[in-house]
Design a protein around this motif. Structure first.
Motif, mmCIF file in Angstrom:
data_model
loop_
_atom_site.group_PDB
_atom_site.id
_atom_site.type_symbol
_atom_site.label_atom_id
_atom_site.label_comp_id
_atom_site.label_asym_id
_atom_site.label_seq_id
_atom_site.Cartn_x
_atom_site.Cartn_y
_atom_site.Cartn_z
ATOM 1 N N LYS A 16 8.756 8.842 6.182
ATOM 2 C CA LYS A 16 9.119 7.432 5.800
ATOM 3 C C LYS A 16 10.541 7.065 5.984
ATOM 4 C CE LYS A 16 8.482 3.471 3.983
ATOM 5 N NZ LYS A 16 7.413 2.652 4.155
ATOM 6 N N MET A 74 3.537 8.017 -1.065
ATOM 7 C CA MET A 74 2.605 7.899 0.312
ATOM 8 C C MET A 74 1.589 8.406 -0.082
ATOM 9 S SD MET A 74 5.084 8.391 3.555
ATOM 10 C CE MET A 74 5.981 9.780 3.057
ATOM 11 N N PRO A 81 3.312 4.903 5.204
ATOM 12 C CA PRO A 81 4.181 5.664 5.727
ATOM 13 C C PRO A 81 4.831 5.110 7.221
ATOM 14 C CG PRO A 81 2.326 6.974 5.539
ATOM 15 C CD PRO A 81 2.168 5.613 5.179
#
Ligand code: ADP
Ligand code: MG
Lengths: 341, 272
Positions: A16, A74, A81
């Protein structure tokens, strides 16, 4: 990959990168921000992979800003992501948030999901409707949670009047009301006193044992981890540093035990020359040593010491997880290992 | 699917029950809000009255008709406020990190925003109905089945137009943290420019209110149909435009909702 099918959480190469525009003020600033290309990037999580089997209880640990919360977000479908993939209960969380929501429970230590102005029980009733929990299961869970967490005494109190410890207990019950297969806990014991921490740890352990619920918990209180988790995943600067059992990390990165010996006379003259043993400090009649558990036997060391002067008392301590992990963060994974000569 | 529908419905009822309990907890608050609502619309109507007492007719609209224009706006606007008021809380939810929670529950996030406890009561809608009853009397509105159909369509469509604009602003908060200023500007645009006939404004404002922020479809265009007004001095348009309010509402809502879905996938949260 037959084994992979049994995994309840599979994360592969999760990454990320946060992208944000440098902010400007005012109405025109707001509009300018929308169309600006003056971006800042922040790599919060980079290439993190791991699998969890059903029923595991895993500590996800790292210092502040390491990327723990971002990973949890996530896995719970809050964030999409930048790259990489994951499944939870066989579902890609951010692609089917509603289906995902039914199978997971989430507790954010800093943030409650309870309704501030209303008695605790009203939040539970709302969750019952949201998750479509039957009356029978609801009654059963409420009874069970009340026993484990002592909710009865404040069930009818408005949430805003609860202590932090009581509120957290309420939040735990709320997250478990629909019997999720996987529960994510982000800093669940932050700010709690010892008693509340203990109550919550016991609750987690008992739900994990009785229902086989999978837990992944982030924390920077390593006591939580040491009491609850067999396995830890260590991250720093968004990257995974270690994934394995606590025992293994202790053996590998904390191969030394500590020995403190008190003599009846001054310890200044005591000198130990054995391979794998190092003197850390001398203080009057006391001496502190570090020795490698694999090379040196404690009883031999004590015998060697007693030959030099009359011993009064000896204590041996295992390395603390906290110390080991601090060393890993400070020196990196490779260099924190063995051993003083 | 049926199961999801049932859960949404029982959750909605539960949300309203909590809403009611919260109301009981803060009775005083409710009356303060009610007083505020009355004063707010009273001031707007007062401003129209002062203005109209200076100009007996505004581009062919006399004061009763301008009053009717405002009453028509109130119907759509207060319908939106009654059911969708909490959309305005999205920027706060995002900034305070509370929006995260809505994404981990098995309910549609927009549904959750709109059914949050803390929404206001139908008080405003009731006031709007009273004002409308007075206004239709003042203009001697001719009732027929097509009047009823047009009013219903204009109210529903108007509510959706109002909501769509709010939804777009709410969605922007996924990218921009401080939106208060922008929101305030759009709200005053809506409040100020819907009070008088569109034809009194210059071309730029007319285009804005018809096509960019289509507030004119909430009251002006339907009112021209109901009051049998056709082309006005310096402004020509199809006199049947007022029937298009539900279409404009649907199109704007669809666009706003797509934007919202896009925003959900770009959502980054706050770094806490
Ligand atoms: N929404 C966001 N926008 C920009 N940066 C963020 C955001 N969320 C987190 N970060 C940054 O990403 C890094 C990891 O944050 P986080 O996952 O919250 O760490 P942890 O939970 O381990 O303390 C930090 O440097 C943080 O400042
Ligand atoms: Mg965190």
């Amino acid at each position: 990959m037959a084994a992979a099918i049994n995994m309840i959480i599979q994360a592969s190469h999760l990454t990320k990168q946060f992208k944000s525009v440098r902010r400007k003020e005012g109405v025109l600033g707001t509009l300018a921000t929308l169309f600006s290309h003056d971006y800042e990037f922040k790599d919060a999580v980079t290439d993190v992979s791991f699998d969890l089997e059903p029923g595991e209880l895993v500590g996800y640990i790292g210092p502040n800003g390491a990327g723990k919360s971002t990973t949890i977000k996530m896995l719970t479908g809050i964030l999409v992501p930048t790259s990489g993939h994951c499944t939870v209960n066989g579902i890609v969380p951010w692609q089917d948030r509603q289906a995902n929501g039914r199978g997971i429970g989430v507790v954010f230590g800093q943030r409650t999901q309870l309704y501030w102005d209303l008695p605790l029980v009203e939040s539970f009733r709302l969750l019952k409707a949201i998750y479509g929990v039957s009356q029978a299961s609801y009654d059963r869970h409420l009874k069970k949670f009340s026993e484990l967490l002592g909710l009865d005494e404040f069930m009818r109190t408005p949430v805003r009047q609860l202590s932090l410890g009581q509120r957290m207990r309420g939040d735990f019950a709320a997250a478990m009301m629909h019997e999720p297969a996987v529960v994510f806990l982000d800093e669940p014991t932050i700010g709690l006193d010892v008693v509340a921490k203990e109550a919550i740890r016991n609750f987690i352990a008992s739900v994990n044992k009785e229902r086989g619920t999978t837990f992944i918990l982030t924390t920077h209180d390593l006591n939580d981890v040491e009491k609850l988790c067999a396995r830890i995943i260590l991250i720093d600067h968004g990257r995974k540093l270690y994934d394995g059992s606590i025992d293994a990390i202790k053996k590998r990165y904390g191969p030394n035990r500590l020995l403190t010996a008190d003599f009846l006379t001054d310890a200044a003259g005591v000198d130990i020359r054995m391979p794998g043993v190092a003197v850390l400090e001398r203080d009057g009649q006391r001496i502190r040593l570090e020795f490698e558990r694999e090379r040196v036997r404690a009883d031999e060391l004590i015998v060697a010491l007693s030959r030099q002067a009359d011993l009064k008392d000896v204590t041996i301590a295992e390395p603390e997880l906290e110390t080991i992990i601090r060393q890993i963060y400070e020196r990196g994974l490779d260099r924190s290992g063995p051993a003083p000569q | 699917m049926a199961d999801a529908g049932a859960r949404h419905w029982s959750a909605y009822r539960e949300f309203w029950r909590l809403n009611f309990l919260t109301l009981m907890e803060y009775k005083v608050n409710f009356f303060i809000w009610l007083a505020f609502t009355i004063v707010y619309h009273g001031v707007a109507l007062g401003a129209i009255w002062i203005m109209m007492s200076r100009f007996p007719s505004m581009n062919g609209w006399h004061w009763q008709q301008v009053f009717f224009l405002y009453a028509l706006y109130m119907l759509g606007h207060t319908l939106n406020n009654t059911f969708f008021f909490t959309i305005g809380e999205v920027p706060d939810l995002v900034r305070e990190g509370r929006f995260d929670r809505l994404l981990v529950r098995p309910l549609d996030p927009l549904f959750q925003v709109l059914s949050q406890p803390g929404q206001i009561w139908p008080d405003e809608l009731v006031i709007a109905l009273i004002v409308f009853i007075l206004a239709q009397g003042a203009v001697h509105l001719q009732w027929s089945s097509s009047t009823v159909v047009l009013l219903v369509l204009a109210t529903l469509g108007g509510a959706y137009i109002d909501f769509a604009i709010q939804l777009i602003i709410a969605t922007l908060s996924f990218w921009v943290v401080r939106l208060d200023a922008l929101r305030w500007v759009v709200m005053s645009l809506e409040n100020d420019f819907t009070r008088y006939p569109l034809s009194i404004y210059n071309r730029a404002v007319r285009i804005m209110l018809a096509y960019v922020f289509p507030f004119a479809f909430m009251n002006y265009f339907p009112a021209t149909v109901l009051l049998h007004k056709s082309a006005e001095v310096g402004y020509t348009f199809n006199p049947q435009l007022g029937w298009l309010t539900p279409v404009v509402g649907a199109v704007w809502f669809a666009a706003a909702y797509s934007f919202w879905r896009l925003g959900l996938n770009k959502y980054q949260g706050t770094g806490s």
